[in-house]
Each structure stands twice: as C-alpha cells, then as structure tokens.
Design a protein around this motif. Structure first.
Motif, short mmCIF file in Angstrom:
data_model
loop_
_atom_site.label_atom_id
_atom_site.label_comp_id
_atom_site.label_asym_id
_atom_site.label_seq_id
_atom_site.Cartn_x
_atom_site.Cartn_y
_atom_site.Cartn_z
N LEU A 321 0.71 -1.16 0.02
CA LEU A 321 -0.01 0.02 -0.02
C LEU A 321 0.88 1.33 -0.09
O LEU A 321 0.71 2.27 -0.61
N ILE A 322 2.10 1.18 0.72
CA ILE A 322 2.94 2.48 0.87
C ILE A 322 3.40 2.40 -0.59
O ILE A 322 3.34 3.92 -1.13
N ARG A 323 3.95 1.60 -1.28
CA ARG A 323 4.43 1.56 -2.83
C ARG A 323 3.26 2.33 -3.64
O ARG A 323 3.58 3.00 -4.74
N GLN A 324 1.94 1.93 -3.76
CA GLN A 324 0.83 2.28 -4.39
C GLN A 324 0.72 3.59 -4.21
O GLN A 324 0.33 4.46 -4.86
N LEU A 325 0.65 4.32 -3.00
CA LEU A 325 0.73 5.53 -2.61
C LEU A 325 1.76 6.43 -3.30
O LEU A 325 1.37 7.59 -3.67
N LEU A 326 2.92 5.87 -3.05
CA LEU A 326 4.05 6.95 -3.54
C LEU A 326 4.22 6.89 -5.05
O LEU A 326 4.84 7.95 -5.64
N TYR A 327 3.87 5.97 -5.77
CA TYR A 327 3.83 5.87 -6.99
C TYR A 327 2.78 5.49 -7.82
O TYR A 327 2.64 4.92 -9.01
N ASN A 328 1.46 6.03 -7.33
CA ASN A 328 0.32 5.93 -8.25
C ASN A 328 0.58 6.85 -9.37
O ASN A 328 0.52 8.14 -9.33
N PRO A 329 0.38 6.29 -10.64
CA PRO A 329 0.39 7.09 -11.80
C PRO A 329 -0.96 8.17 -12.13
O PRO A 329 -0.41 9.28 -12.62
N LYS A 330 -1.79 8.10 -11.37
CA LYS A 330 -2.95 9.09 -11.37
C LYS A 330 -2.76 10.07 -10.71
O LYS A 330 -2.66 11.24 -11.07
N LEU A 331 -1.95 10.05 -9.62
CA LEU A 331 -1.67 11.03 -8.48
C LEU A 331 -0.33 11.66 -9.41
O LEU A 331 -0.21 13.09 -9.31
N GLN A 332 0.51 10.90 -9.90
CA GLN A 332 1.93 11.60 -10.64
C GLN A 332 1.46 12.45 -11.86
O GLN A 332 2.01 13.40 -12.05
N ALA A 333 0.32 11.95 -12.65
CA ALA A 333 -0.06 12.69 -13.49
C ALA A 333 -0.98 14.02 -13.36
O ALA A 333 -0.81 14.94 -13.83
N ALA A 334 -1.69 13.85 -12.53
CA ALA A 334 -2.63 14.88 -11.95
C ALA A 334 -1.76 16.21 -11.10
O ALA A 334 -2.38 17.24 -11.27
N CYS A 335 -0.98 15.67 -10.24
CA CYS A 335 -0.47 16.61 -9.42
C CYS A 335 0.83 16.07 -8.89
O CYS A 335 1.03 15.63 -7.64
N PRO A 336 1.79 16.17 -9.61
CA PRO A 336 3.23 15.59 -9.56
C PRO A 336 4.05 16.35 -8.22
O PRO A 336 4.51 15.67 -7.35
N VAL A 337 3.73 17.51 -8.07
CA VAL A 337 4.28 18.31 -7.04
C VAL A 337 3.07 19.12 -6.24
O VAL A 337 2.87 20.34 -6.59
N PRO A 338 2.52 18.51 -5.27
CA PRO A 338 1.64 19.50 -4.77
C PRO A 338 1.79 20.66 -3.84
O PRO A 338 0.88 21.52 -4.20
N PHE A 339 3.02 20.89 -3.49
CA PHE A 339 3.32 22.27 -2.82
C PHE A 339 4.81 22.30 -3.17
O PHE A 339 5.76 21.22 -3.41
N ASP A 340 5.43 23.39 -3.61
CA ASP A 340 6.76 23.81 -4.00
C ASP A 340 7.41 24.40 -2.71
O ASP A 340 7.32 25.42 -2.59
N GLU A 341 8.08 23.64 -2.12
CA GLU A 341 8.86 24.19 -1.00
C GLU A 341 10.00 24.88 -1.14
O GLU A 341 10.40 25.59 -0.32
N ALA A 342 10.55 24.84 -2.56
CA ALA A 342 11.74 25.49 -2.75
C ALA A 342 11.81 27.09 -2.82
O ALA A 342 12.70 27.89 -2.68
N LYS A 343 10.47 27.65 -2.73
CA LYS A 343 10.43 29.01 -2.86
C LYS A 343 10.44 29.74 -1.36
O LYS A 343 10.41 31.10 -1.46
N LEU A 344 10.58 28.89 -0.50
CA LEU A 344 10.60 29.52 0.86
C LEU A 344 11.90 29.38 1.44
O LEU A 344 12.98 29.17 0.79
N TRP A 345 12.19 30.46 2.54
CA TRP A 345 13.55 30.51 3.12
C TRP A 345 14.55 31.11 2.26
O TRP A 345 15.56 30.95 2.32
#
Length: 474
Positions: A321-345
């Motif tokens: 289930l962990i692997r399905q969560l981490l590598y789900n193709p639908k999630l990766q296609a629809a929202c590959p980077v949910p939040f961009d932390e690089a713009k902070l600090w």
C-alpha cells in the motif's frame, strides 16, 4: 328642460366613472410598479447578493489551491478515487495502528486545571503480560491522582489494549520541530489507534479554548494580506487547516444521544465550525497538499523502510500500500508536486526565519501536554508530530538531501505522518460530501424571505385592486 338635466346628469356620471377608472388605473399601476421594484430588490438580494459569505461560493471551491500546485477539483477527484481508499487500508495494518506516546505530562505553561476530580476520569492500565518487551512499557504505573483527562466523559479515556506485535529495524532520532523525545521510553507507552478513534469526547469550555487561543495568539497570529512573510503565512495556514480537520472529525463522529449511546454526524456543528468559513476550508486543502508533498518527497526513504511487526501477511500489505501511494500513476499525472517548498527561506534572513518558526512550532507541540482530555491529547500529539515530520522532510536540508545529510525518520514519525494524511484525506472527503447539502439548504433559506416578501405584495395588490373595484361598482 327635464331631458337636458337628465343628459347633464348622465354626462356627470360618465365623467365620474372615467375619473374613478383613471384613479383605479393609477393605483393599479402604482401598486404594480411598487411590486416590480420590490421584486427587483429581492431579486438582487437573492441573486447578485450571493456574494454574501452565507451562501455564495462558500462551499464551491475551484481553481488552484492558494500557494500550492494543484486545483480543488483535482484534489477531490484524486482523493476520492486513489488516496482515501489507500490510506484507509494503510492505517488498519498493524504497523500503522500503534502509536508511541507520552500521555502523562504536566503542562509547561499553566497549572493543572484539576479536571480529573470528575467521574470516569481514570484510565485503565494494561496488565504487564499484554506488553511485548519491545514496547518498553514504563517500569512503574502512575498513581490514579496523576492522571489527567476530561470533563467526566468515558469516551475521552484511552483504551490501551494491545496485542503482541513487534517492531524492528528502526532507529530513534529526535525531531527538531517537536518537543517529544522518542528516546524517553520510561514515560511512553503504545496505544492502539483503532481502539481510540478521533471523535467527540465532550472536551469543551475554557480549557479547550485556552489551547487554541494560545496556539493562535502566541505562536501563530492570524495574518493580514501583505502584512506577513510567506513562511509565517504557511505556518498559520497549516495550523488552521489542522484545526479545521479536527473540528470536522468531532462533528462527523458525535455523541448524539448519551442515554442511548447513539453516535453519528452532527451537520450543524460541522457547518458552524468549518463549512461556513471559506478560509478554513481552503486552509484544510492547503494542509492536505503540504503533507502529501512531504510523503511523496520522502518516497525513497518510505519505500525502503521496514514495516516489520511479526505478521508477514499484514507487513507485506503495508509495504504494498505504501508503494501504491508513493507511485500511483494517477496522482503523479494529476498533481506531481502538490506544494513547492523551494520558494521558501530565500534571502539572507532565511536561516534566522526558519529557526524562529521552528521554535514557534515546538511551542505548539509543547502545548499538547496542556490538553485536558486524554484522548484529545493523544490525537493532538499524533497530528502535531505528523505535521512536524512533514516540516522536517520538506525543510531538513535546505530543500535538498545531500549525500552527507541523509533523511532519517523514526518509526513514530512515519506512523504519525501517514495517520495525519489519512485524517486530512477523510476531512477533504467529508467536505466534498457535505457541502452540496449545505449549499441547497442555504439557498433555500435565502429564498424564503424573498418568497414571503413577494407573497405579501401580492396580497397588498389584490387588496388595493379589490377595494377600487368595489368602489367603482357602488
């Protein structure tokens, strides 16, 4: 002469009828105009007036979630089809159902409320034989008068029933964002989360309000547009989103009838605390995407971690289930980077600002020891640790993991992180399910005054016309 007088009388009567008809026409026109104006005002109130936060767009969320890289529609779709089912399965596996927690701590900020003087306040200790050695149960039990819980509700007592599962292969390291010390085994115990669901406990009043007041006023003040830096804005939104999620869970699993032990959803409470406030719902979505980003960013670590509890079948299920969560193709296609932390600090003040916000979040973590309800304290500690783990993952090493600075997570952090993501996922699903119902209800309520208003003018118009017609026929 008589005929001339009769003719004059007839002409006079005709003229009076014409004047009465004209007055009737003017009255009718005036009444109709007033009705049209009134209807127009009401129409503006009920249609264009929908900008009122009571019923327009307060439960309709479209476009990109603020400060994130994913839109509301995608979040709802992906959560319902992929994330929620996976997370619901994960948190029932033996690895993710047990949380190590220190429940017996004095509040570091103010004296004890003495709430344990009320009935049903004690917590049942598990017998020594129920604990496997690896759980490292506290060597001595606590006296009854040392326990802290809530206002006489047995639902707030933590059930510590455990089975003989074993955890292996994990190190113990501190989290710089939280105050709980994982190595302090002498005062920690394991709790089965499935036996202690997050729900209504009756914990209300000044004690509960003081916790949230301290969190917001001292450590996370509400921001105004343009008056706060992005990093502090993120901290506020994370806490607000977590607060919304907790309120939703309390309303979703509410004690409706104590005498019958009847539990169910309290939709009015959910509306009063969350759904009527668009900002709170938006912050919930933000917090969900923030934590989801932390989980996906730590995928290399989470994929290789050992989910060993001594139950091979369940452990393989957890790993799958962990692997399905981490590598789900639908999630990766629809929202590959949910939040961009690089713009902070960014900028010269970045490191100093990070230390300041880290200190503020540690204070929030410490406040969990001031929660007077034991079960509320359990879930407060778990979710704050989960949020602290997300912060640790995203901001550990300036956004990038170098070879000499590997990410290290303790078992409890992973358990808290996944359970927090599940709680947020469930809140998103409940908002999606409950919002249309409230939208219809609020639209109906908003139209009721208009309907009554128009009905009153209809009656007035009929009265005016009726009176005029009666006078004309007399």
């Amino acid at each position: 002469m008589v005929e001339e007088n009769e003719v004059n009388e007839l002409k006079k009567t005709e003229n009076e009828k014409r004047r009465s008809g004209w007055r009737l026409g003017r009255s009718a026109i005036a009444a109709i105009l007033v009705l049209m104006i009134a209807f127009g005002v009401t129409f503006l109130y009920t249609e264009k007036g929908k900008s009122c936060p009571c019923f327009q767009d307060s439960r309709k969320y479209t476009g990109i979630v603020e400060d994130c890289c994913c839109d509301y529609e995608t979040v709802d779709a992906i959560n319902g089809a992929v994330l929620h089912p996976l997370l619901q399965g994960l948190v029932t596996t033996p690895f993710f159902r047990y949380f190590k927690v220190k429940l017996w701590c004095d509040c570091p900020f103010w004296p004890d409320d003495g709430m344990c003087k009320l009935r049903d306040c004690s917590v049942c200790e598990c017998p020594e034989t129920e604990f496997p050695e690896s759980f490292r149960r506290p060597p001595l039990g606590l006296a009854a008068d040392d326990l802290k819980c809530q206002e006489g509700k047995p639902e707030a007592a933590v059930d510590r029933t455990l089975d003989s599962k074993v955890f292996r292969g994990w190190i113990e390291v501190d989290n710089p964002w939280t105050v709980d010390d994982e190595t302090d085994n002498g005062e920690m115990t394991y709790v089965n989360l499935l036996l202690n669901p997050e729900r209504f406990t009756g914990y209300t009043g000044p004690s509960a309000r003081r916790i949230w007041d301290a969190i917001y006023s001292e450590n996370c003040p509400k921001y105004a547009s343009g008056e706060i830096c992005q990093e502090k804005k993120v901290l506020y939104k994370l806490i607000s989103g977590l607060h919304s999620s907790i309120s939703i869970h309390i309303a979703a699993d509410y004690l409706l009838d104590e005498t019958k032990n009847q539990w169910g959803t309290n939709p009015d409470l959910m509306y009063d605390r969350v759904l009527q406030y668009p900002e709170r719902v938006r912050n919930l979505y933000f917090t969900f995407l923030f934590v989801l980003r932390a989980v996906t960013k730590a995928k290399d670590y989470l994929e290789q971690a050992e989910y060993d509890t001594g139950n091979p079948e369940e452990d393989l299920k957890a790993q799958s289930l962990i692997r399905q969560l981490l590598y789900n193709p639908k999630l990766q296609a629809a929202c590959p980077v949910p939040f961009d932390e690089a713009k902070l600090w960014k900028g010269q003040s970045g490191p100093e600002l990070k230390q300041q916000i880290q200190k503020q979040f540690r204070n929030i973590s410490a406040l969990m020891d001031c929660v007077g309800c034991e079960k509320c304290r359990l879930w407060g500690k778990l979710q704050v640790l989960g949020l602290g783990t997300a912060l640790k993952i995203l901001f550990s090493v300036d956004g990038e993991y170098r070879q000499d600075q590997h990410l290290q997570l303790q078992r409890n952090e992973v358990i808290a992180l996944v359970n927090l993501l599940n709680r947020l996922s469930e809140s998103i699903k409940l908002v999606q399910e409950m919002s249309p119902t409230y939208e219809k209800t609020m639209k109906g309520l908003s139209l009721q005054p208009a309907a009554k208003f128009i009905s009153s003018w209809n009656r007035l118009l009929k009265t005016v016309l009726g009176n005029r017609l009666r006078k004309l026929t007399l």
